[in-house]
Design a protein around this motif. Sequence first.
Motif, short mmCIF file in Angstrom:
data_model
loop_
_atom_site.label_atom_id
_atom_site.label_comp_id
_atom_site.label_asym_id
_atom_site.label_seq_id
_atom_site.Cartn_x
_atom_site.Cartn_y
_atom_site.Cartn_z
N GLN A 41 0.85 -1.19 0.00
CA GLN A 41 0.00 0.00 0.00
C GLN A 41 0.88 1.24 0.00
OE1 GLN A 41 -3.08 0.24 3.05
NE2 GLN A 41 -2.21 2.19 3.68
N GLN A 42 0.41 2.27 -0.68
CA GLN A 42 1.17 3.52 -0.73
C GLN A 42 0.20 4.68 -0.74
OE1 GLN A 42 3.69 3.94 -4.11
NE2 GLN A 42 4.60 5.87 -3.45
N VAL A 43 0.63 5.79 -0.18
CA VAL A 43 -0.18 7.01 -0.18
C VAL A 43 0.11 7.80 -1.45
CG1 VAL A 43 -0.63 9.20 0.98
CG2 VAL A 43 -0.29 7.11 2.32
N VAL A 44 -0.94 8.25 -2.13
CA VAL A 44 -0.78 9.10 -3.31
C VAL A 44 -0.46 10.51 -2.85
CG1 VAL A 44 -1.88 9.96 -5.41
CG2 VAL A 44 -2.42 7.66 -4.57
N PRO A 45 0.64 11.11 -3.29
CA PRO A 45 1.05 12.43 -2.79
C PRO A 45 0.23 13.57 -3.38
CG PRO A 45 2.61 11.66 -4.43
CD PRO A 45 1.63 10.54 -4.23
N CYS A 46 -1.03 13.63 -3.04
CA CYS A 46 -1.89 14.72 -3.53
C CYS A 46 -1.64 15.98 -2.70
CB CYS A 46 -3.36 14.33 -3.42
SG CYS A 46 -3.78 12.81 -4.28
N LYS A 47 -1.76 17.11 -3.36
CA LYS A 47 -1.57 18.38 -2.66
C LYS A 47 -2.87 18.90 -2.07
CE LYS A 47 2.34 19.70 -5.60
NZ LYS A 47 2.89 20.70 -6.55
N LEU A 48 -3.99 18.59 -2.72
CA LEU A 48 -5.29 19.05 -2.25
C LEU A 48 -6.19 17.86 -1.97
CD1 LEU A 48 -5.88 21.95 -4.82
CD2 LEU A 48 -5.05 22.16 -2.47
N GLU A 49 -7.23 18.07 -1.21
CA GLU A 49 -8.16 16.99 -0.87
C GLU A 49 -8.90 16.51 -2.11
OE1 GLU A 49 -12.22 16.22 1.72
OE2 GLU A 49 -10.90 17.90 2.25
N PRO A 50 -8.78 15.22 -2.47
CA PRO A 50 -9.42 14.72 -3.70
C PRO A 50 -10.94 14.80 -3.62
CG PRO A 50 -7.76 13.19 -2.86
CD PRO A 50 -7.99 14.19 -1.79
N GLU A 51 -11.53 15.22 -4.71
CA GLU A 51 -12.98 15.20 -4.84
C GLU A 51 -13.44 14.11 -5.81
OE1 GLU A 51 -14.10 19.12 -5.98
OE2 GLU A 51 -13.45 20.03 -4.10
N ARG A 52 -12.70 13.95 -6.88
CA ARG A 52 -12.96 12.87 -7.85
C ARG A 52 -11.63 12.26 -8.26
NH1 ARG A 52 -17.12 13.77 -6.11
NH2 ARG A 52 -19.09 14.41 -7.09
N PHE A 53 -11.62 10.97 -8.58
CA PHE A 53 -10.40 10.34 -9.08
C PHE A 53 -10.79 9.14 -9.94
CE2 PHE A 53 -11.36 8.72 -4.89
CZ PHE A 53 -11.26 7.34 -5.01
N CYS A 54 -9.91 8.81 -10.86
CA CYS A 54 -10.11 7.66 -11.73
C CYS A 54 -8.77 7.21 -12.24
CB CYS A 54 -11.06 7.99 -12.89
SG CYS A 54 -10.36 9.13 -14.11
N GLY A 55 -8.71 5.97 -12.72
CA GLY A 55 -7.46 5.42 -13.25
C GLY A 55 -7.75 4.53 -14.43
N GLY A 56 -6.68 4.12 -15.11
CA GLY A 56 -6.86 3.23 -16.23
C GLY A 56 -5.62 3.14 -17.08
N GLY A 57 -5.73 2.39 -18.17
CA GLY A 57 -4.61 2.24 -19.08
C GLY A 57 -3.45 1.50 -18.44
N ARG A 58 -2.26 1.85 -18.86
CA ARG A 58 -1.07 1.20 -18.33
C ARG A 58 -0.72 1.68 -16.94
NH1 ARG A 58 0.36 3.29 -23.19
NH2 ARG A 58 1.79 4.74 -22.14
N ASP A 59 -0.83 3.01 -16.73
CA ASP A 59 -0.29 3.55 -15.48
C ASP A 59 -0.93 4.86 -15.06
OD1 ASP A 59 0.59 5.10 -17.55
OD2 ASP A 59 2.68 5.19 -16.94
N ALA A 60 -2.07 5.23 -15.61
CA ALA A 60 -2.60 6.57 -15.41
C ALA A 60 -3.53 6.63 -14.20
CB ALA A 60 -3.35 7.03 -16.66
N LEU A 61 -3.30 7.62 -13.34
CA LEU A 61 -4.19 7.92 -12.21
C LEU A 61 -4.42 9.42 -12.18
CD1 LEU A 61 -5.71 7.23 -9.60
CD2 LEU A 61 -3.54 7.44 -8.37
N PHE A 62 -5.69 9.82 -12.15
CA PHE A 62 -6.06 11.24 -12.16
C PHE A 62 -6.81 11.56 -10.87
CE2 PHE A 62 -5.89 9.77 -16.53
CZ PHE A 62 -5.09 10.72 -17.13
#
Length: 882
Positions: free
Chosen positions: A13-34
């Motif tokens: 497990q790892q923490v995603v280093p976001c700067k702001l509090e996430p409101e929406r997120f999604c991922g896909g493809g080879r390596d993409a996380l938004f």
Amino acid sequence: MVQLYNLHPFGSQQVVPCKLEPERFCGGGRDALFVAAGCKVEAFAVAGQGLCQPRCAFSTLGRVLRLAYSEAGDYLVAIEEKNKATFLRAYVNWRSKRTENSRVCIRMVGHDVEAPFSETFRDQMSIVEMPLSEAPLCISCCPVKGDLLVGCTNKLVLFSLKYQIINEEFSILDFERSLIIHIDNITPVEISFCIGYVAVMSDLEVLIVKLESDPKNGESVNHHPLKTNNPVKLPEDISNETLQLESDDFVICQKPMELLGEKSKQSGISVTLESTGLADEKIKYFHVQQLLYRRFAPDISSYVLSDDIKLHSLQLLPIYQTGSLTSERKNSSQEKELLSLFCFFSLPHVGYLYMVVKSVELMSVYQYPEKSQQAVLTLQFLHVITSSGHVGSWPPPCSVASLLFLSNNLQCYTVRCSAAAAREEDPYVDTTLKACPPVSMDVCALRIQLFIGLKAICHFKNHVILLTKADPETIPERRESPKRLLSRKGTSVNLKTPPVAEAGWNLYIVNTISPVQLYKEMVDYSNTYKTAKTQSCIHLLSEAHLLVRAALMDASQLEPGEKAELLEAFKESCGHLGDCYSRLDTQYSHLALPYYKMSGLSMAEVLARVDWAVEDGSQKYERGLIFYINHSLYENLDEELSEELAAKVVQMFYVAEPKQLPHILCSPSMKNIDPLTTISYLRKLDTSGFSSVLVTLTKAAMALKMRDLDMHRSEMKNHSEMKLVCGFILEPRLLIQQRKGRIVPTEFAVHLKETQPGLLVASVLGLQKNNKIGIEEADSFFKVLCGKDEDTIPQLLVDFWEAQLVACLPDVVLQELFFKLTSQYIWRLSKRQPPDTTPLRTSEDLINTCSHYGLISPWVNVLISSESLADKNYMEDLSKLQ
């Protein structure tokens, strides 16, 4: 019923280093996380064991309401809100954005790019604006073609993905609004789109339709908006006065409804198509077919209707053709061919999984122990967020009990998609060749993992993305981070401190462990059920088998070298299931045969796995093992058991299936059996319940093997010739065996050729008459038996042909048989070639017993009486020929 096991599907497990509090997120493809927060989207690269690195960030027009990523086209699409207005925008070529201040091109959908500016699109991100007449509510991207479906009030808008060709080396991604799907009386809350299949969900309704590209009965798509011709008809017992009461004093709830296939048209919901694309578009949808409609009733058990009783987590999950488990196949999006499609949606306390390709049926129902918030379906698992708290009197918020009250669970369930897809892909599943655990098998909860303030979830590849947000009053006394609860035996968990611990939120990447690793844990776990709970052992091993099968079907997610490891685990799991069904007394014991075949184990290796220990002086052999051994010995496998294993097989059948003992002794695999041991068992048999002649012939064969001709003659005299023929028909392998695809006469057949050729011919004729041997096989048998090549016809084969004419077999082609006999008679007459053995029938015998041989002409009798034709064989052939 849900089986509950305490396994460990989650790894590092790892923490995603976001700067702001996430409101929406999604991922896909080879390596993409938004991750969207406020008016900004951060993009991350996820590699390896969840290692997450910031890639770029870009600003949005307003706050992001919905976010979706398409692997086909590699674009991000968002519904954004600004000044109470919503906008639909697609972010294209986002990987080229190096810094937040890099130049961005904004263009309108469908507008041609001017030539002077074309090259600037190569190295910069583009934002494609997609205007709509109504506010967009939800979005979905086709995982194969990349087309975008947008849900609005009472309609869906389809934007087809296309490419504007700038020159031979460069093209830019664009969209075209190609279709509007008008759906009356449903306001979509969530939608899902996959290769022409559309799932629409409102608060309490789900509709699945299929868009078909072939026009039916000459009908074409409407090019103007159509009003429904079949508006929803209210039930007769609901009048206008009732509707007025509903708005004033009462709430009228419609009954729950489930309509599958053609019956879904009875839902009263009108679905019409309006084409808005170009006339030369390659794929146009002309017809819509409704597949499923399901309506749920709100919970009225309490006095006040709860707003929480709503559907959530609508999802279409495709499975593509893989060719076979062992085939090498490229997995480019252009080559993907849909094999099966599944639809999942959930109420707060129960989830539903449907199969919607070829046939529409409910596969699994998931009963949650607690109220669910969100769920995500993968090919291998169903991950569900549930709330463990409930209203009640609790200690102050800063206590440990308060933390538990506010905690959530991440529950991991197994799914049956791979079992259903296997049956779609392989027609030989559920035969004696192959097997697969049933779709109807109870689902299994692998893990219930505790988190504090778990709010949202998404999934891509083997990564589960989790958003946690603790309530402010619980932050000062936070005793333990949820990530510390993700420990497992033998797994090192990658723990990192979040950037700002006081913020009260975190975005985690939790990696599911490799399928092989979880498979091994399941197998180890199943050992605890081997003696105590039969069905639990089979169930858990079936789960392990489906886990590996699902991983092999999802070939695009496999790392190099992982496929070989999965294939080895697949064969091993088949062996374990074969062991279960062969040793445990269940109604499905026959499945031991296909699972052992799929495992690649030889018969000797299977027998080596059997526990031959005797308890209480008696040995019990389960029917699954008996069925496997019996069937394998009947298959004429090119495998010879050792003398020791053959003796154990004889003992097994003598105890469990004595009627089969003569049959299994005739198998080529039992060639090394000791004849004395065999005869001792055969003499003990009580032949009152089955054919004694078969036992006699088996003993005679063993006597020949021992070179005891006196015993052989003694056994053969116990029955008449007709009875002996019947015995050979019951077990053809006494005379004929197949090894490596070739017909091999037995020692018994060779002996009969020398001593009783008439019995041998009559027996083979009986085999042919009872469809135990074919015409060509019989001819080949006699040639091999007599040691002749293909061009030489032995007399014994001629005797067999003559016997076929006498017997008038219905499957024999008379003209071919006439030709064979005539050719042989002429050849021997012309060559003055006598038969190699004495013919069994004279011409007079044939005339008297067979209508195909007519009376001899007088001139033939004169010719035969000539002194020059004193050869008896010559005279016989001439008589038969005439």
